[in-house]
Design an enzyme around this catalytic site. Structure first.
Site, PDB file in Angstrom:
ATOM      1  N   CYS A 186      55.815  63.065 -35.620  1.00 56.67           N
ATOM      2  CA  CYS A 186      55.306  64.002 -36.333  1.00 56.67           C
ATOM      3  C   CYS A 186      55.420  65.032 -35.559  1.00 56.67           C
ATOM      4  CB  CYS A 186      53.697  63.281 -35.963  1.00 56.67           C
ATOM      5  SG  CYS A 186      53.773  61.562 -36.150  1.00 56.67           S
ATOM      6  N   CYS A 209      52.908  61.463 -45.212  1.00 53.37           N
ATOM      7  CA  CYS A 209      53.622  62.199 -44.154  1.00 53.37           C
ATOM      8  C   CYS A 209      55.207  61.672 -44.112  1.00 53.37           C
ATOM      9  CB  CYS A 209      52.619  62.952 -43.377  1.00 53.37           C
ATOM     10  SG  CYS A 209      52.572  64.614 -43.208  1.00 53.37           S
ATOM     11  N   CYS A 236      25.087  49.317 -52.158  1.00 51.64           N
ATOM     12  CA  CYS A 236      25.663  50.155 -50.043  1.00 51.64           C
ATOM     13  C   CYS A 236      24.520  50.286 -49.841  1.00 51.64           C
ATOM     14  CB  CYS A 236      26.374  51.218 -50.026  1.00 51.64           C
ATOM     15  SG  CYS A 236      28.257  50.882 -50.783  1.00 51.64           S
ATOM     16  N   CYS A 280      21.371  47.808 -48.942  1.00 50.21           N
ATOM     17  CA  CYS A 280      20.893  47.551 -47.095  1.00 50.21           C
ATOM     18  C   CYS A 280      21.046  48.697 -46.232  1.00 50.21           C
ATOM     19  CB  CYS A 280      21.735  47.303 -46.808  1.00 50.21           C
ATOM     20  SG  CYS A 280      22.305  45.057 -48.244  1.00 50.21           S
ATOM     21  N   CYS A 331      32.461  44.301 -46.450  1.00 50.14           N
ATOM     22  CA  CYS A 331      31.181  44.540 -46.722  1.00 50.14           C
ATOM     23  C   CYS A 331      31.075  43.843 -48.595  1.00 50.14           C
ATOM     24  CB  CYS A 331      31.043  45.911 -47.067  1.00 50.14           C
ATOM     25  SG  CYS A 331      29.344  46.820 -46.156  1.00 50.14           S
TER      26      CYS A 331
END
Lengths: 249, 106
Positions: free
Chosen positions: A66, A102, A165, A168, A210
């Site tokens: 990197c 990348c 979503c 809640c 979830c």
């Protein structure tokens, strides 16, 4: 017709009700917050450390690291503005997807599954560079249709339990599910160390949990729905600070 | 080689107590969990940890499966002389690891 008007009304009410943003940090107990606040105690820093080491290590057939292309200081602010629009692909990308792109396309390294330690470590290290900065992804222009797609997903009931979503995390935030306090569900600290996981995880892992909880079909890791949803979550969290690597219960 | 987060002060005044903190990356598999196929995931934990300050034992612990992953230790010692703090631990596979830090006592 009536259903559509009701949906618009729900959107207005939901957005108006979410005036006071609360990070998961604000809902966590004092010991959890203390763990996040100290870099020498926050287990997420085990992955940050690994990411810092990986940053300078050549990976893949191209023999580049990197660091070969990027100064780490240039990563400041990056996580705060992701997901970002990729002109070449004509769609938004998440930070995790960008790092993986990348790795595979420029470093010519072999692809890794989303919860692989290497990917989490690099995401954590890059995310850390934006810690304390305000979450603010671009949401206008070409991002608009993807933001709307994400908002629709967020508002749509799904799964055997037929919950959205929003049910809640907008309607019941601050109340309890079993013994657990329901947070507003902002994704401003990912990847994060979850005490429940006893390990580090991405936002995809959390969303998978979830979806399992409401017994809905789980999107595959590269599904466009997930990018749209992550974009909406980031837009919804605009104003909160990046907390990567966060600690959550 | 497990990653660690280590926090020890560089310098301490003689006679003062100081805190040593270390967090060790280790799965600490309890041996109670089952995998997706229903098979027990075998126990794999760090079972012993010790800390020596200039060769003298200042802290020692036997660990058991109740301890969560990535165990964190925090304990104190009294600064006597400048020297070396050596922390050593061993896991169920017999793999040991040592971390050292130098301390200056003024």
């Amino acid at each position: 017709m009536i259903g559509r008007a009701a949906l618009v009304l729900l959107l207005i009410v939901a957005e108006a009700g979410a005036a006071e943003l609360r990070s998961g940090y604000d809902d966590a107990g004092p010991q959890t917050r203390a763990t996040q606040d100290d870099d020498t105690v926050n287990p997420g820093f085990l992955w940050v450390q690994q990411g810092a080491a990986l940053w300078s290590q050549p990976a893949g057939a191209a023999g580049t690291s990197c660091a070969s292309c990027h100064e780490i200081s240039a990563m400041r602010g990056v996580a705060a503005r992701y997901p970002a629009f990729d002109t070449a692909l004509g769609r938004p990308m998440t930070l995790d997807q960008r790092i993986e792109q990348c790795r595979t396309e420029r470093q010519k390294a072999s692809p890794l599954p989303p919860e692989d330690d290497t990917r989490l470590a690099l995401s954590a290290y890059v995310g850390l560079q934006s810690r304390g900065m305000t979450v603010r992804p671009r949401t206008d222009g070409p991002m608009r249709p993807f933001l709307e797609a994400g908002r629709t997903l967020y508002m749509t009931r799904q799964g055997q339990l037929n919950l959205s979503c929003s049910n809640c995390h907008d309607g019941l935030a601050g109340q309890r599910l079993g013994g657990a306090l329901i947070p507003q569900g902002h994704a401003n600290g990912y990847p994060l160390y979850r005490l429940e996981w006893q390990g580090m995880g991405s936002v995809y892992r959390r969303i998978r949990n979830c979806l399992t909880g409401i017994r809905a079909e789980i999107y595959p890791p590269d599904a466009p729905e997930l990018t749209a949803l992550e974009l909406y979550l980031a837009a919804r969290a605009t104003g909160l600070k990046v907390e990567t690597p966060a600690v959550r219960p | 080689m497990a990653r660690v987060l280590l926090k020890i002060p560089r310098t301490v005044r003689k006679g003062e107590s100081f805190d040593i903190r270390i967090l060790i990356a280790h799965p600490m598999e309890s041996g109670q969990r089952r995998d997706e196929g229903g098979q027990v995931i075998p126990r794999f934990i760090i079972n012993r940890f010790s800390c020596l300050y200039n060769g003298e034992l200042v802290f020692e612990a036997d660990l058991f499966p109740a301890i969560a992953a990535n165990p964190f230790f925090e304990f104190s010692a009294v600064a006597v002389n400048s020297g070396r703090i050596v922390m050593r631990w061993v896991d169920d596979a017999g793999v040991g690891q040592t971390e050292t830090a130098d301390i200056v006592v003024t």
